[in-house]
Design a protein around this motif. Structure first.
Motif: not given
Length: 62
Positions: A44-45, A48, A51-52, A61
């Motif tokens: 998950e991280e 992200r 995404e960032r 996300v």
């Protein structure tokens, strides 16, 4: 958790794939391809991070 990519906003910088190569694939022109399915547990991280990394904010996300 799913990854959504707005193909109209993607400019092909490939920063998502550099940040999270296991989750973001690129087409032959360097544009992000949709991720099929759910983000694997424990990633998950990383999702992200990808995404960032997108300067156009073409990735969501959630």
């Amino acid at each position: 958790m799913k990854i959504s990519i707005d193909p109209g906003s993607c400019s092909g910088h490939a920063r998502c794939a550099a940040a999270a190569p296991a989750l973001f694939r690129l087409d032959d022109d360097g544009y992000a391809l949709p991720y099929d399915g759910e983000v694997p547990d424990g990633q998950e991280e990383t999702a992200r991070d990808g995404e960032r990394a997108c300067p156009e904010r073409a990735i969501t996300v959630g």
